[in-house]
Design an enzyme around this catalytic site. Structure first.
Site, PDB file in Angstrom:
ATOM      1  N   ASP A  65       4.081  17.837   2.302  1.00 53.93           N
ATOM      2  CA  ASP A  65       5.463  17.593   2.716  1.00 53.93           C
ATOM      3  C   ASP A  65       5.448  17.151   4.169  1.00 53.93           C
ATOM      4  O   ASP A  65       5.109  17.931   5.070  1.00 53.93           O
ATOM      5  CB  ASP A  65       6.287  18.870   2.543  1.00 53.93           C
ATOM      6  CG  ASP A  65       7.745  18.704   2.966  1.00 53.93           C
ATOM      7  OD1 ASP A  65       8.125  17.609   3.435  1.00 53.93           O
ATOM      8  OD2 ASP A  65       8.510  19.670   2.816  1.00 53.93           O
ATOM      9  N   ASN A  92       3.095   6.253   4.945  1.00 54.65           N
ATOM     10  CA  ASN A  92       3.982   5.489   4.074  1.00 54.65           C
ATOM     11  C   ASN A  92       5.286   6.213   3.748  1.00 54.65           C
ATOM     12  O   ASN A  92       6.311   5.572   3.531  1.00 54.65           O
ATOM     13  CB  ASN A  92       3.250   5.161   2.768  1.00 54.65           C
ATOM     14  CG  ASN A  92       4.181   4.609   1.723  1.00 54.65           C
ATOM     15  OD1 ASN A  92       4.627   3.473   1.784  1.00 54.65           O
ATOM     16  ND2 ASN A  92       4.505   5.445   0.722  1.00 54.65           N
ATOM     17  N   SER A 147       9.456  -1.376   9.332  1.00 57.54           N
ATOM     18  CA  SER A 147      10.395  -2.291   8.687  1.00 57.54           C
ATOM     19  C   SER A 147      10.911  -3.298   9.695  1.00 57.54           C
ATOM     20  O   SER A 147      11.064  -2.979  10.885  1.00 57.54           O
ATOM     21  CB  SER A 147      11.582  -1.511   8.112  1.00 57.54           C
ATOM     22  OG  SER A 147      12.615  -2.381   7.687  1.00 57.54           O
ATOM     23  N   ALA A 161      20.735   4.710  11.009  1.00 55.62           N
ATOM     24  CA  ALA A 161      19.749   5.788  11.144  1.00 55.62           C
ATOM     25  C   ALA A 161      18.365   5.299  10.744  1.00 55.62           C
ATOM     26  O   ALA A 161      17.358   5.595  11.413  1.00 55.62           O
ATOM     27  CB  ALA A 161      20.159   6.992  10.298  1.00 55.62           C
ATOM     28  N   TYR A 162      18.309   4.547   9.658  1.00 52.09           N
ATOM     29  CA  TYR A 162      17.025   3.993   9.203  1.00 52.09           C
ATOM     30  C   TYR A 162      16.470   3.041  10.250  1.00 52.09           C
ATOM     31  O   TYR A 162      15.283   3.110  10.604  1.00 52.09           O
ATOM     32  CB  TYR A 162      17.230   3.272   7.876  1.00 52.09           C
ATOM     33  CG  TYR A 162      15.979   2.662   7.305  1.00 52.09           C
ATOM     34  CD1 TYR A 162      15.036   3.450   6.645  1.00 52.09           C
ATOM     35  CD2 TYR A 162      15.743   1.292   7.413  1.00 52.09           C
ATOM     36  CE1 TYR A 162      13.887   2.886   6.118  1.00 52.09           C
ATOM     37  CE2 TYR A 162      14.592   0.727   6.874  1.00 52.09           C
ATOM     38  CZ  TYR A 162      13.670   1.524   6.233  1.00 52.09           C
ATOM     39  OH  TYR A 162      12.526   0.959   5.703  1.00 52.09           O
ATOM     40  N   VAL A 164      17.038   2.834  13.511  1.00 55.03           N
ATOM     41  CA  VAL A 164      16.609   3.498  14.749  1.00 55.03           C
ATOM     42  C   VAL A 164      15.324   4.285  14.524  1.00 55.03           C
ATOM     43  O   VAL A 164      14.444   4.330  15.393  1.00 55.03           O
ATOM     44  CB  VAL A 164      17.737   4.405  15.280  1.00 55.03           C
ATOM     45  CG1 VAL A 164      17.257   5.212  16.474  1.00 55.03           C
ATOM     46  CG2 VAL A 164      18.949   3.565  15.675  1.00 55.03           C
ATOM     47  N   VAL A 195      10.774  -5.506  -0.823  1.00 52.05           N
ATOM     48  CA  VAL A 195       9.907  -5.313  -1.987  1.00 52.05           C
ATOM     49  C   VAL A 195      10.675  -4.640  -3.124  1.00 52.05           C
ATOM     50  O   VAL A 195      11.536  -3.788  -2.882  1.00 52.05           O
ATOM     51  CB  VAL A 195       8.675  -4.468  -1.597  1.00 52.05           C
ATOM     52  CG1 VAL A 195       7.741  -4.288  -2.790  1.00 52.05           C
ATOM     53  CG2 VAL A 195       7.925  -5.128  -0.444  1.00 52.05           C
ATOM     54  N   ARG A 196      10.326  -4.994  -4.333  1.00 50.86           N
ATOM     55  CA  ARG A 196      10.963  -4.393  -5.510  1.00 50.86           C
ATOM     56  C   ARG A 196      10.459  -2.964  -5.707  1.00 50.86           C
ATOM     57  O   ARG A 196       9.440  -2.724  -6.346  1.00 50.86           O
ATOM     58  CB  ARG A 196      10.683  -5.244  -6.753  1.00 50.86           C
ATOM     59  CG  ARG A 196      11.432  -6.570  -6.757  1.00 50.86           C
ATOM     60  CD  ARG A 196      11.363  -7.262  -8.106  1.00 50.86           C
ATOM     61  NE  ARG A 196      10.014  -7.706  -8.432  1.00 50.86           N
ATOM     62  CZ  ARG A 196       9.486  -8.870  -8.027  1.00 50.86           C
ATOM     63  NH1 ARG A 196      10.184  -9.699  -7.272  1.00 50.86           N
ATOM     64  NH2 ARG A 196       8.266  -9.204  -8.385  1.00 50.86           N
TER      65      ARG A 196
END
Length: 239
Positions: A65, A92, A147, A161-162, A164, A195-196
């Site tokens: 985790d 990842n 990203s 949020a993603y 930053v 990506v799918r």
């Protein structure tokens, strides 16, 4: 007891599906690597390992985790005990928790906290826990799955949020690369593109194989490979 297997050990987080699973698939095809697939959900992780083994690939499993300080220390201890090494780390595991259409002015602070716990603090925990094992052998490859939404050079609106959290991950990449310069450990970030996957959706133009390719390339760089870079399709992109 330490396994005498001479292969280098590669750890991939959040790898029971999507890009992480494909990274494990591609890395497992390389004779010089022994891959450890990790996931938060043990049953899903073991099912993923069984699926890859059914395809003739060989890899191991560890439940992990990324939001747990204790889990990072436990994982490092298990790797040291089982293999005596860790050579490759692919960070990842990631989440996108922003509600659809979310903007900065109407976003909730809690969304940022929860997103950072996985997308930033998770990689930080693992780098701190596993870099000492890499230093022992004077070799390491750390790959942070980032990203394009985290690029300051092309920052836009939506999913704040993603965005930053990925910008912070990019900064961590640069800082770690500078700190580990000369140690034999190369640290880079990459953008897989759209990506799918469950996160990317069915409309995404890129297949998993293409999304994983640059991460696998960075995970297997030669000693004179780049460090402190941001890549897509094996080419540098602006921060």
């Amino acid at each position: 007891m330490t396994d005498p297997d001479p292969r280098r050990v590669a750890v991939v987080t959040g790898a029971n599906r999507g890009i992480g699973l494909e990274i494990c698939r591609q890395l497992s095809r390389r004779d010089e690597l022994r891959v450890v697939l990790t996931s938060r959900d043990e049953s899903k992780g073991r099912a993923a390992v069984d699926m890859l083994r059914a395809d003739g690939l060989h890899l191991d499993y560890q439940q992990f985790d990324v939001t747990s300080d204790r889990a990072a220390k436990v994982l490092a201890g298990r790797l040291a005990e089982s293999y005596g090494r860790c050579d490759v780390l692919v960070n990842n595991a990631g989440v996108m928790l922003d509600p659809r259409g979310s903007r900065v002015l109407d976003s909730k602070v809690a969304t940022y906290r929860d997103t950072f716990e996985t997308n930033f603090f998770g990689p930080l925990r693992l780098i701190q826990a596993l870099a000492p094992l890499m230093k022992k052998n004077g070799y390491g490859r750390i790959v942070n799955i980032s990203s394009g939404q985290g690029q300051l050079a092309d920052m836009g609106t939506g999913t704040p949020a993603y965005r930053v959290s990925k910008t912070a991950l990019n900064a961590l990449t640069r800082t770690c690369a500078a700190e580990l310069a000369g140690s034999g450990i190369l640290v880079n970030a990459m953008c897989p593109g759209w990506v799918r996957t469950d996160m990317g959706g069915a409309a995404a133009p890129r297949p998993l194989t293409q999304g994983a390719d640059t991460a696998v390339w960075l995970a297997t760089l030669p000693k004179d490979g780049p460090s402190g870079g941001f890549f897509r399709d094996r080419k540098p992109i602006p921060w």
